[in-house]
Motif scaffolding. Sequence first.
Motif, PDB file in Angstrom:
ATOM      1  N   MET A   1     -16.234   9.941   2.323  1.00  0.00           N
ATOM      2  CA  MET A   1     -14.944   9.478   2.821  1.00  0.00           C
ATOM      3  C   MET A   1     -14.722   8.028   2.403  1.00  0.00           C
ATOM      4  N   VAL A   2     -13.551   7.775   1.844  1.00  0.00           N
ATOM      5  CA  VAL A   2     -13.253   6.413   1.398  1.00  0.00           C
ATOM      6  C   VAL A   2     -13.168   5.498   2.611  1.00  0.00           C
ATOM      7  N   PRO A   3     -13.901   4.388   2.605  1.00  0.00           N
ATOM      8  CA  PRO A   3     -13.816   3.478   3.738  1.00  0.00           C
ATOM      9  C   PRO A   3     -12.424   2.867   3.826  1.00  0.00           C
ATOM     10  N   ARG A   4     -11.966   2.577   4.984  1.00  0.00           N
ATOM     11  CA  ARG A   4     -10.673   1.926   5.217  1.00  0.00           C
ATOM     12  C   ARG A   4      -9.530   2.715   4.574  1.00  0.00           C
ATOM     13  N   GLN A   5      -9.458   3.979   4.916  1.00  0.00           N
ATOM     14  CA  GLN A   5      -8.430   4.829   4.309  1.00  0.00           C
ATOM     15  C   GLN A   5      -7.030   4.331   4.593  1.00  0.00           C
ATOM     16  N   GLU A   6      -6.823   3.921   5.847  1.00  0.00           N
ATOM     17  CA  GLU A   6      -5.463   3.502   6.189  1.00  0.00           C
ATOM     18  C   GLU A   6      -5.083   2.250   5.407  1.00  0.00           C
ATOM     19  N   PHE A   7      -6.025   1.345   5.293  1.00  0.00           N
ATOM     20  CA  PHE A   7      -5.781   0.102   4.557  1.00  0.00           C
ATOM     21  C   PHE A   7      -5.463   0.432   3.104  1.00  0.00           C
ATOM     22  N   THR A   8      -6.270   1.316   2.501  1.00  0.00           N
ATOM     23  CA  THR A   8      -6.044   1.682   1.109  1.00  0.00           C
ATOM     24  C   THR A   8      -4.663   2.295   0.941  1.00  0.00           C
ATOM     25  N   ARG A   9      -4.294   3.148   1.890  1.00  0.00           N
ATOM     26  CA  ARG A   9      -2.996   3.798   1.806  1.00  0.00           C
ATOM     27  C   ARG A   9      -1.873   2.772   1.922  1.00  0.00           C
ATOM     28  N   GLU A  10      -2.034   1.819   2.844  1.00  0.00           N
ATOM     29  CA  GLU A  10      -0.981   0.824   3.029  1.00  0.00           C
ATOM     30  C   GLU A  10      -0.832  -0.044   1.785  1.00  0.00           C
ATOM     31  N   MET A  11      -1.967  -0.391   1.175  1.00  0.00           N
ATOM     32  CA  MET A  11      -1.900  -1.174  -0.057  1.00  0.00           C
ATOM     33  C   MET A  11      -1.177  -0.366  -1.133  1.00  0.00           C
ATOM     34  N   ALA A  12      -1.439   0.927  -1.210  1.00  0.00           N
ATOM     35  CA  ALA A  12      -0.771   1.766  -2.203  1.00  0.00           C
ATOM     36  C   ALA A  12       0.725   1.815  -1.953  1.00  0.00           C
ATOM     37  N   GLU A  13       1.097   1.929  -0.668  1.00  0.00           N
ATOM     38  CA  GLU A  13       2.533   1.951  -0.341  1.00  0.00           C
ATOM     39  C   GLU A  13       3.205   0.645  -0.728  1.00  0.00           C
ATOM     40  N   LEU A  14       2.507  -0.457  -0.460  1.00  0.00           N
ATOM     41  CA  LEU A  14       3.063  -1.765  -0.831  1.00  0.00           C
ATOM     42  C   LEU A  14       3.263  -1.837  -2.339  1.00  0.00           C
ATOM     43  N   HIS A  15       2.231  -1.409  -3.051  1.00  0.00           N
ATOM     44  CA  HIS A  15       2.284  -1.422  -4.502  1.00  0.00           C
ATOM     45  C   HIS A  15       3.472  -0.599  -4.998  1.00  0.00           C
ATOM     46  N   ASP A  16       3.601   0.608  -4.449  1.00  0.00           N
ATOM     47  CA  ASP A  16       4.699   1.476  -4.877  1.00  0.00           C
ATOM     48  C   ASP A  16       6.052   0.850  -4.563  1.00  0.00           C
ATOM     49  N   SER A  17       6.160   0.163  -3.440  1.00  0.00           N
ATOM     50  CA  SER A  17       7.434  -0.480  -3.090  1.00  0.00           C
ATOM     51  C   SER A  17       7.811  -1.535  -4.104  1.00  0.00           C
ATOM     52  N   VAL A  18       6.823  -2.313  -4.501  1.00  0.00           N
ATOM     53  CA  VAL A  18       7.125  -3.375  -5.470  1.00  0.00           C
ATOM     54  C   VAL A  18       7.564  -2.761  -6.795  1.00  0.00           C
ATOM     55  N   ILE A  19       6.868  -1.712  -7.208  1.00  0.00           N
ATOM     56  CA  ILE A  19       7.249  -1.043  -8.460  1.00  0.00           C
ATOM     57  C   ILE A  19       8.668  -0.495  -8.339  1.00  0.00           C
ATOM     58  N   GLU A  20       8.941   0.102  -7.196  1.00  0.00           N
ATOM     59  CA  GLU A  20      10.289   0.671  -6.990  1.00  0.00           C
ATOM     60  C   GLU A  20      11.344  -0.427  -7.087  1.00  0.00           C
ATOM     61  N   LEU A  21      11.027  -1.576  -6.468  1.00  0.00           N
ATOM     62  CA  LEU A  21      11.965  -2.694  -6.532  1.00  0.00           C
ATOM     63  C   LEU A  21      12.202  -3.101  -7.970  1.00  0.00           C
ATOM     64  N   GLY A  22      11.098  -3.155  -8.739  1.00  0.00           N
ATOM     65  CA  GLY A  22      11.235  -3.515 -10.150  1.00  0.00           C
ATOM     66  C   GLY A  22      12.105  -2.526 -10.892  1.00  0.00           C
ATOM     67  N   VAL A  23      11.907  -1.240 -10.615  1.00  0.00           N
ATOM     68  CA  VAL A  23      12.704  -0.210 -11.286  1.00  0.00           C
ATOM     69  C   VAL A  23      14.183  -0.364 -10.938  1.00  0.00           C
ATOM     70  N   LEU A  24      14.466  -0.580  -9.671  1.00  0.00           N
ATOM     71  CA  LEU A  24      15.863  -0.745  -9.247  1.00  0.00           C
ATOM     72  C   LEU A  24      16.514  -1.937  -9.935  1.00  0.00           C
ATOM     73  N   VAL A  25      15.773  -3.029  -9.967  1.00  0.00           N
ATOM     74  CA  VAL A  25      16.333  -4.244 -10.575  1.00  0.00           C
ATOM     75  C   VAL A  25      16.559  -4.010 -12.057  1.00  0.00           C
ATOM     76  N   ASN A  26      15.595  -3.343 -12.674  1.00  0.00           N
ATOM     77  CA  ASN A  26      15.721  -3.053 -14.101  1.00  0.00           C
ATOM     78  C   ASN A  26      16.970  -2.200 -14.382  1.00  0.00           C
ATOM     79  N   GLU A  27      17.175  -1.194 -13.541  1.00  0.00           N
ATOM     80  CA  GLU A  27      18.365  -0.341 -13.715  1.00  0.00           C
ATOM     81  C   GLU A  27      19.630  -1.160 -13.587  1.00  0.00           C
ATOM     82  N   ARG A  28      19.602  -2.081 -12.656  1.00  0.00           N
ATOM     83  CA  ARG A  28      20.780  -2.928 -12.456  1.00  0.00           C
ATOM     84  C   ARG A  28      21.028  -3.835 -13.634  1.00  0.00           C
ATOM     85  N   LEU A  29      19.915  -4.237 -14.259  1.00  0.00           N
ATOM     86  CA  LEU A  29      20.043  -5.200 -15.360  1.00  0.00           C
ATOM     87  C   LEU A  29      20.673  -4.554 -16.582  1.00  0.00           C
ATOM     88  N   VAL A  30      20.196  -3.321 -16.879  1.00  0.00           N
ATOM     89  CA  VAL A  30      20.645  -2.674 -18.115  1.00  0.00           C
ATOM     90  C   VAL A  30      22.157  -2.433 -18.078  1.00  0.00           C
TER      91      VAL A  30
END
Lengths: 211, 281, 308
Positions: A1-30
């Motif tokens: 079992m991966v230690p600190r599963q919830e922490f790992t998941r939250e970090m992944a969600e944060l990461h995905d949010s930032v990527i999503e923000l980048g994608v949205l901004v990029n779409e707006r830019l083009v």
Amino acid sequence: MVPRQEFTREMAELHDSVIELGVLVNERLVGCVDTIQNEDAKTARRKIKEGEKIIELERAINNKSINIITKQQPVATDLRVIISSIKVSYELLRISENISNLYKVRKRTIIDNDKLIIRLRTMEKLAHLMLVDVKTAYDEQDIALLKEIIDRDSDIDALFVQITTSDVFDMPDSFITGQSQLAAKYLERIGDHIKSISYQVHFVLTADHLK
Amino acid sequence: MTPDTKIETKNIKKQNIVSSTDAGTLSNDNRKNVFSSKNFNLWYGDNHALQDINLDFKENDISAIIGPSGCGKSTFVKSLNRMVELVPIVRTEGQIIYKDRDIFEKSFTKEELRTKVGMVFQKPNPFPKSIYDNVAYGPRVHGIKKKKILDEVVESSLRDAAIWDELKDRLHENAYGLSGGQQQRVCIARALAIEPDVILMDEPTSALDPISTIKVEDLMKELKKNYSIIVVTHNMQQAARVSDTTAFFYEGYVVEHDDTNVIFENPNDKRTEDYVSGRFG
Amino acid sequence: MTKNYNVQEMIDKNKSNSSNTIEKLIPTILFLITSISILATIAILYILASESIEFFRRIPFIDFITGTDWRPYSGDAQYGIWALISGTFRIVIIAAIFAMPIGLGAAIYLSEYSSDTIRRIIKPILEVLAGVPTVVYGYFAINFVTPILRSIWSEVDLFNAISPGIVVGIMIIPMIASLSEDAMSSVPRAMREGSYGMGATKIETTFKVVIPAAISGIMASFVLAISRAIGETMIVSIAAGSNPNFSLDITSTLQTMTAFIVQITSGDTAFGTDIYYSLYAVGLTLFFFTFLMNMISIWISKRFREEY
């Protein structure tokens, strides 16, 4: 079992949010420069409103980051990632604000000087490419690419200087000239913000600050 | 969606695993060592509990030792004042130097070593005597009998332990009537009373409540001005908060030893990063 | 993993009412059992007291309490209890002086210095010593210890206080050693470590930390041993003599309270005589001393327990 599963998941969600923000901004830019030339003022107004989604997402990223720091006491790489998430999302927000500012120019006037529009489109394309490449550099941990992206910002700066100092682009109406210089300024700022994002990504990957 | 997006940054940075002979960024420090272990090995019977430990501890530093259970950190610290030898099946090899003297040489008795190297234990262990007698125990056992001197020693030790004001009117009460946090500070005062150079602390706050823990940590930072402190701790935030250098022990050897900032912000060894991020095991 | 049993259901099923009544009955049953021993003590006390009252009707209480002559068989019978008390006292003091250092020393050795293997061998041997019948001890005293004493010190008579005193001491050593060792072993290791950590030696730690911490148990062992010595009967009957006197002479014959009782009850004293009733008075005195020792023991443990 991966230690600190919830922490790992939250970090992944944060990461995905930032990527999503980048994608949205990029779409707006083009294609935003096209709006100044073509679309009607109503479209411009609509597109400005679209910026609100990005404001909300940036706020959510901030809150999530604070929450993770409070609950999980991250250190080392985790902490760098979180701090950088806050900073990168801020820079993305500023890019989005500058895009909105561009749309506001269209609200006030149409710019139809072809030579000028070509230059502005080039600046937009350069910025778009920079943003896409930053994501690539991050995914592939390519430090050399990051440094190169940072260099490219000087191309955008050069175009900006050209537009604002050369009188090739002067237009009969000084108000329009002023607005077109503002548009160029906004695009130049967008380039600067992408450069800042590159610095942050470098920090996340190496724990070092580039000069 | 797998939640595994931890950035693996180690292939960008230095590839070398820092060996236990590498002092890392500490080699630029020119201060004297108060303790220095050279190829120190220890066995409990057949169990090779400590392997080739080479560590230096600078004067007036707070040095933390962290690591998972059973990694040897307590064993190592108890070797520094030879308390580990209370266990009969212990065998050692290698040197431990205290300020130019090998602690295992014949002329350096354990008792003398322990007057220079004091110890605070995980569970507070005051004697069932008055607070005064607890603190005065060390000086008395070493021949200091005059009441006036003992009074001063007791007061100054309790002041150094930041507990004089709380207890100055209760010195003749039994130490067992105090709370856990107060007992631990009395034990610290007791160790300070013989004016050692080094204070070893074996998980000094793990049995205390959070407020007492903070008091003891603040105390450690004050004490560092006049003493050298080596602290074993499970609590990584504590190590990060109080220490100047941190050594990461794993399965009996030193994985990494460096400035605390380095260990917690950007460690060299992936195992260290995993441990401080809580992603061990 | 699906369970095909339900623990809660099984608990409910097994709940029975009969266990409830048993639960309620137990305290009463236990109380009755306890009261048997209490009743026995009360009964003994009552008999001693009531028969003694008869004695004190014949012999003035003040003579009993202050007299130092105990001559029940003489024509002018004297019943001063202090003669017998002095006999008991001399034996007990000698036993204490002999047994306390040895017992405590053995306890220190077993608790602080000996290895596990040695302790596992010695402790059972000590227990054996405690189990030797006192009559055997008595013969040991008169046939072995007394001749040796007399060869060293010619002053010593056949019946004396030293020989039974020493042997009573030997008898109570295991009590002191075992209980003191238990008390010292219960002192947590952490306390010793605290002392070693400050550079104290093993001896310093033993005498300045361990013994003070265990003092309540050690004192308890002393009190228990002394109570035992006060009540010791066989050894003193055989080896101390039957000549009560109020003095500090330990080289010649004397008599203890317990020996007097044995002497009278094994002789042919007629029922109803003064001597007969004096038994109860002496018994009451013994009881009083035992009670006193108990009170001291309680006071000691109260006083020292506060500190630990």
